[in-house]
Design a protein around this motif. Structure first.
Motif, PDB file in Angstrom:
ATOM      1  N   THR B  67      24.558  41.350  10.830  1.00  0.00           N
ATOM      2  CA  THR B  67      25.775  40.900  10.305  1.00  0.00           C
ATOM      3  C   THR B  67      25.907  40.215   9.262  1.00  0.00           C
ATOM      4  O   THR B  67      24.948  39.331   8.886  1.00  0.00           O
ATOM      5  CB  THR B  67      26.687  39.791  11.349  1.00  0.00           C
ATOM      6  OG1 THR B  67      26.387  40.509  12.590  1.00  0.00           O
ATOM      7  CG2 THR B  67      28.153  39.750  10.989  1.00  0.00           C
ATOM      8  N   VAL B  68      26.820  40.471   8.355  1.00  0.00           N
ATOM      9  CA  VAL B  68      26.728  39.679   6.898  1.00  0.00           C
ATOM     10  C   VAL B  68      27.202  38.355   7.050  1.00  0.00           C
ATOM     11  O   VAL B  68      28.196  38.164   7.499  1.00  0.00           O
ATOM     12  CB  VAL B  68      27.331  40.546   5.897  1.00  0.00           C
ATOM     13  CG1 VAL B  68      27.568  39.926   4.316  1.00  0.00           C
ATOM     14  CG2 VAL B  68      26.868  41.942   5.539  1.00  0.00           C
ATOM     15  N   ASP B  83      22.163  38.433   9.237  1.00  0.00           N
ATOM     16  CA  ASP B  83      21.749  37.592  10.396  1.00  0.00           C
ATOM     17  C   ASP B  83      21.829  38.742  11.698  1.00  0.00           C
ATOM     18  O   ASP B  83      22.799  39.158  12.085  1.00  0.00           O
ATOM     19  CB  ASP B  83      22.955  36.485  10.662  1.00  0.00           C
ATOM     20  CG  ASP B  83      22.755  35.637  11.917  1.00  0.00           C
ATOM     21  OD1 ASP B  83      21.757  36.020  12.738  1.00  0.00           O
ATOM     22  OD2 ASP B  83      23.316  34.543  11.869  1.00  0.00           O
ATOM     23  N   ASP B  84      20.689  38.792  12.295  1.00  0.00           N
ATOM     24  CA  ASP B  84      20.607  39.396  13.391  1.00  0.00           C
ATOM     25  C   ASP B  84      20.661  38.788  14.760  1.00  0.00           C
ATOM     26  O   ASP B  84      20.183  39.271  15.910  1.00  0.00           O
ATOM     27  CB  ASP B  84      19.581  40.655  13.340  1.00  0.00           C
ATOM     28  CG  ASP B  84      18.213  40.023  13.618  1.00  0.00           C
ATOM     29  OD1 ASP B  84      18.032  38.725  13.393  1.00  0.00           O
ATOM     30  OD2 ASP B  84      17.182  40.723  13.684  1.00  0.00           O
ATOM     31  N   GLY B  85      20.657  37.500  14.843  1.00  0.00           N
ATOM     32  CA  GLY B  85      20.707  36.652  15.742  1.00  0.00           C
ATOM     33  C   GLY B  85      19.355  35.842  15.821  1.00  0.00           C
ATOM     34  O   GLY B  85      19.086  35.222  16.867  1.00  0.00           O
ATOM     35  N   ILE B 142      31.802  39.126   4.292  1.00  0.00           N
ATOM     36  CA  ILE B 142      31.236  38.144   5.505  1.00  0.00           C
ATOM     37  C   ILE B 142      31.771  38.828   7.007  1.00  0.00           C
ATOM     38  O   ILE B 142      33.017  38.862   7.032  1.00  0.00           O
ATOM     39  CB  ILE B 142      31.548  36.759   5.277  1.00  0.00           C
ATOM     40  CG1 ILE B 142      30.394  36.273   4.002  1.00  0.00           C
ATOM     41  CG2 ILE B 142      31.252  35.990   6.559  1.00  0.00           C
ATOM     42  CD1 ILE B 142      30.689  34.974   3.406  1.00  0.00           C
ATOM     43  N   GLY B 143      30.972  38.877   7.903  1.00  0.00           N
ATOM     44  CA  GLY B 143      31.392  39.401   9.123  1.00  0.00           C
ATOM     45  C   GLY B 143      31.255  40.935   9.287  1.00  0.00           C
ATOM     46  O   GLY B 143      31.312  41.310  10.494  1.00  0.00           O
ATOM     47  N   ASP B 144      30.982  41.681   8.428  1.00  0.00           N
ATOM     48  CA  ASP B 144      30.792  43.112   8.532  1.00  0.00           C
ATOM     49  C   ASP B 144      29.335  43.073   8.770  1.00  0.00           C
ATOM     50  O   ASP B 144      28.486  42.595   8.762  1.00  0.00           O
ATOM     51  CB  ASP B 144      31.133  43.856   6.985  1.00  0.00           C
ATOM     52  CG  ASP B 144      32.597  43.831   6.751  1.00  0.00           C
ATOM     53  OD1 ASP B 144      33.416  43.602   7.555  1.00  0.00           O
ATOM     54  OD2 ASP B 144      32.748  43.976   5.524  1.00  0.00           O
ATOM     55  N   PRO B 172      33.676  48.835  15.445  1.00  0.00           N
ATOM     56  CA  PRO B 172      34.857  48.161  16.016  1.00  0.00           C
ATOM     57  C   PRO B 172      34.678  47.692  17.682  1.00  0.00           C
ATOM     58  O   PRO B 172      35.220  46.809  17.872  1.00  0.00           O
ATOM     59  CB  PRO B 172      36.023  49.263  15.905  1.00  0.00           C
ATOM     60  CG  PRO B 172      35.408  50.485  15.763  1.00  0.00           C
ATOM     61  CD  PRO B 172      34.158  50.220  15.148  1.00  0.00           C
ATOM     62  N   VAL B 173      33.787  48.449  18.197  1.00  0.00           N
ATOM     63  CA  VAL B 173      33.745  47.922  19.648  1.00  0.00           C
ATOM     64  C   VAL B 173      32.073  47.772  19.885  1.00  0.00           C
ATOM     65  O   VAL B 173      31.705  47.543  21.060  1.00  0.00           O
ATOM     66  CB  VAL B 173      34.217  49.033  20.768  1.00  0.00           C
ATOM     67  CG1 VAL B 173      35.587  49.246  20.525  1.00  0.00           C
ATOM     68  CG2 VAL B 173      33.448  50.485  20.554  1.00  0.00           C
ATOM     69  N   MET B 174      31.351  47.442  19.013  1.00  0.00           N
ATOM     70  CA  MET B 174      30.178  46.984  18.926  1.00  0.00           C
ATOM     71  C   MET B 174      29.129  47.999  19.630  1.00  0.00           C
ATOM     72  O   MET B 174      27.774  47.501  19.897  1.00  0.00           O
ATOM     73  CB  MET B 174      29.817  45.755  19.889  1.00  0.00           C
ATOM     74  CG  MET B 174      30.752  44.377  19.082  1.00  0.00           C
ATOM     75  SD  MET B 174      30.265  43.166  19.948  1.00  0.00           S
ATOM     76  CE  MET B 174      28.828  42.494  19.414  1.00  0.00           C
ATOM     77  N   GLN B 177      25.815  48.197  17.734  1.00  0.00           N
ATOM     78  CA  GLN B 177      25.104  46.916  17.556  1.00  0.00           C
ATOM     79  C   GLN B 177      24.434  46.857  19.077  1.00  0.00           C
ATOM     80  O   GLN B 177      23.184  46.329  19.075  1.00  0.00           O
ATOM     81  CB  GLN B 177      25.911  45.612  17.617  1.00  0.00           C
ATOM     82  CG  GLN B 177      26.433  45.640  16.038  1.00  0.00           C
ATOM     83  CD  GLN B 177      27.439  44.312  15.944  1.00  0.00           C
ATOM     84  OE1 GLN B 177      26.991  43.176  15.986  1.00  0.00           O
ATOM     85  NE2 GLN B 177      28.640  44.838  15.845  1.00  0.00           N
ATOM     86  N   ILE B 178      25.213  47.030  20.102  1.00  0.00           N
ATOM     87  CA  ILE B 178      24.682  47.098  21.431  1.00  0.00           C
ATOM     88  C   ILE B 178      23.571  48.046  21.524  1.00  0.00           C
ATOM     89  O   ILE B 178      22.226  47.611  22.301  1.00  0.00           O
ATOM     90  CB  ILE B 178      25.770  47.377  22.531  1.00  0.00           C
ATOM     91  CG1 ILE B 178      26.854  45.985  22.461  1.00  0.00           C
ATOM     92  CG2 ILE B 178      25.099  47.399  23.944  1.00  0.00           C
ATOM     93  CD1 ILE B 178      27.889  46.346  23.555  1.00  0.00           C
ATOM     94  N   MET B 181      20.448  46.512  20.225  1.00  0.00           N
ATOM     95  CA  MET B 181      19.998  45.441  20.833  1.00  0.00           C
ATOM     96  C   MET B 181      19.151  45.806  22.139  1.00  0.00           C
ATOM     97  O   MET B 181      18.147  45.217  22.440  1.00  0.00           O
ATOM     98  CB  MET B 181      20.975  44.565  21.242  1.00  0.00           C
ATOM     99  CG  MET B 181      21.807  43.486  20.163  1.00  0.00           C
ATOM    100  SD  MET B 181      23.032  42.822  20.952  1.00  0.00           S
ATOM    101  CE  MET B 181      22.462  41.405  21.766  1.00  0.00           C
ATOM    102  N   LEU B 182      19.593  47.171  22.531  1.00  0.00           N
ATOM    103  CA  LEU B 182      18.859  47.677  23.604  1.00  0.00           C
ATOM    104  C   LEU B 182      17.424  48.323  23.122  1.00  0.00           C
ATOM    105  O   LEU B 182      16.659  48.289  23.962  1.00  0.00           O
ATOM    106  CB  LEU B 182      19.834  48.519  24.486  1.00  0.00           C
ATOM    107  CG  LEU B 182      20.901  47.798  25.221  1.00  0.00           C
ATOM    108  CD1 LEU B 182      21.854  48.981  25.787  1.00  0.00           C
ATOM    109  CD2 LEU B 182      20.216  47.046  26.327  1.00  0.00           C
TER     110      LEU B 182
END
Lengths: 135, 381
Positions: B67-68, B83-85, B142-144, B172-174, B177-178, B181-182
């Motif tokens: 995420t920016v 930022d990736d957490g 920011i947030g994209d 839009p529904v992650m 990203q999910i 992350m997996l």
């Protein structure tokens, strides 16, 4: 300057005191209410038969179009509220309505498990090295 | 399962793998999906700046989805903090040269737009639309969510990514990203956290078989080339033994001594010459199995005959086929290979193998001395 990394927290972990003041967190929840005059939004999430709420300060992300009942992802810093409890001062507030919450939770857990395993592995190696050094 | 950079105890023991071997690690050429935390902490090579080590894997380009959270725009580039957490890193994202002229083309765009409404396809306006799409996918807020690939650089003691490609991810529904992350922990477990140990592989007992096979393959190739080049008709093992010597001098003594079992007769020479003998025996066996050579008489005196060059054998085969084809039984179809084989064994040598016979038949056929009537019958005109 770059901000601190925002670590994923479940909504029920934000209020429970796991996150300290000043920590950067990322969390999610359904938008329950939005008080524009106070720049305050409340997200809610169900966990273990209880509803947990996260209060979000939205001054940095305004204007935004609140969709009550939609899933939101928030990224920001923990602050202690005057009324007690904590609020998240949002830097990012994204509507992610339609997200597969169960899968998201799973993904967060998978990532956590991985880092925990890695930390344990490191400790083992460190203790073994320590033992062999002392013996 | 640790990064050396995080482990001060290992700091002093850490030794970089030699740069010659880096390319053998598949991670070296891949865009590695590391967590930003690891990108920030991995150790930079002291041999080559711009190369980093995660768990002794050499790395220079990474693949990040994050995420920016920070943005700065300069004339030529964007600087996004992502930022990736696990960490936050700056990404240097160059602007496309063409966007500079965007303003000019926007003005002229009004004119050409009027033209294109007359109908038909206007490549110029389509190109502009494409550029606009490119621009919007590289101009993030920011947030994209940003996907960025490229080498890692250290400038002013700060790590940053030089984006070779980057784009805004519509998520839009992650879902993206999910799945990321997996996937990443799986990649870490399967590849990144497994140390790459080349030397160990080379010495590993499992791979010894293959390296012995390679040696044997080389040895037989050398012998075949020699026999063909010099038109050898007959030889004894010690005649060709020294041809294989170079294979051993190039190999370290230690590995060869572990490679093959002890040969039977030990007269006490050095292990190297023992193994040379064994290798020679093995490769001669291979040549025999292929039928390129055979022994006419099995006696103390080990004489090998080269099948294709053995005039007597070729003549004997030809005679057999010639004679037998006059018999009514074989007149029509010619002689079967197995019939020829048994006749050769009776008349010429008991030790001719089927493979050797086939090699000889092939040689005869190439000279048009015999003709094959089917894949296993031969005749003479």
């Amino acid at each position: 300057m770059l901000p601190a990394p925002a670590i994923f927290h479940f909504p029920w972990e934000v209020q429970s005191g796991k996150a300290k003041e000043g920590d950067s967190v990322k969390t999610f929840g359904r938008l329950l209410t939005y008080q524009a005059e106070e720049s305050r939004a409340t997200l809610a999430a169900q966990h273990a038969a209880t509803q947990h709420q996260v209060v979000v300060q939205t001054t940095f992300v305004e204007p935004f179009e609140p969709i009550i009942g939609a899933q939101y992802l928030v990224l920001g810093e923990i602050e202690n509220a005057e009324s007690g409890g904590v609020i998240v001062h949002a830097r990012v507030l994204n509507c992610v309505d339609g997200v597969n919450v169960a899968l998201l939770q799973k993904a967060i857990n998978v990532q956590r498990t991985y880092f925990e395993e890695r930390a344990v592995g490191n400790c083992d190696i460190a203790t073994v090295a320590h033992k062999s050094a002392s013996s | 399962m640790q990064t050396e950079a995080r482990d001060p105890e290992k700091e002093s023991e850490w030794e970089e793998p030699p740069s010659m071997l880096w390319g053998l690690d598949p991670m070296f050429n891949a865009f590695v999906r590391l967590y930003i935390k690891d990108i920030l902490q991995m150790r930079e090579s002291c041999q080559v700046p711009g190369i980093y080590f995660y768990n002794s894997h050499p790395i220079f380009k990474v693949d990040v989805l994050a995420t920016v959270v920070y943005k700065r725009e300069k004339e030529d580039f964007f600087c996004y903090g992502v930022d990736d957490g696990t960490g936050v890193i700056n990404c240097l994202c160059w602007k496309n040269e063409q966007w500079k002229y965007q303003d000019d083309s926007a003005k002229s765009g009004a004119k050409s737009l009027g033209r294109s409404t007359h109908g038909g396809f206007d490549p110029a306006s389509e190109l502009r639309k494409l550029q606009q799409a490119q621009y919007s996918s590289s101009n993030l807020d920011i947030g994209d969510v940003l996907r960025v690939r490229g080498p890692v650089k250290t400038s002013r003691q700060q790590r940053e990514l030089m984006a070779s490609t980057y784009y805004k991810v519509s998520d839009p529904v992650m879902a993206v990203q999910i799945s990321w992350m997996l996937e990443v922990p799986r990649l870490y477990r399967q590849c990144y956290d497994k140390p790459f140990q080349l030397e160990k592989h080379a010495k590993d007992s499992d791979t010894q078989g293959t390296s012995a096979d390679i040696l044997l393959g080389r040895a037989t190739r050398i012998l075949k080339d020699f026999l063909k080049e010099r038109v050898v008709t007959r030889f004894r093992p010690y005649d060709v033994q020294e041809l294989l010597q170079p294979l051993f001098s190039s190999q370290p003594q230690k590995t060869t001594s572990e490679q093959e079992p002890e040969p039977g007769p030990s007269r006490g020479p050095s292990t190297s010459s023992k193994h040379l003998k064994q290798l020679l025996l093995d490769s001669l066996q291979v040549l025999q199995d292929e039928g390129l050579i055979f022994r006419k008489v099995k006696s103390q005196d080990e004489v090998y005959l080269v099948t294709e060059q053995d005039k007597n054998l070729l003549m004997a085969i030809r005679d057999i086929i010639k004679e037998d084809c006059q018999r009514e039984k074989y007149a029509e179809k010619g002689c079967h290979v197995l019939h020829v084989l048994s006749s050769v064994r009776q008349r010429y040598s008991r030790n001719v193998s089927k493979a050797a016979l086939e090699v000889a038949l092939k040689a005869l056929e190439c000279n048009s001395d015999i003709i094959s009537t089917s894949d296993s019958h031969y005749t003479v005109l």
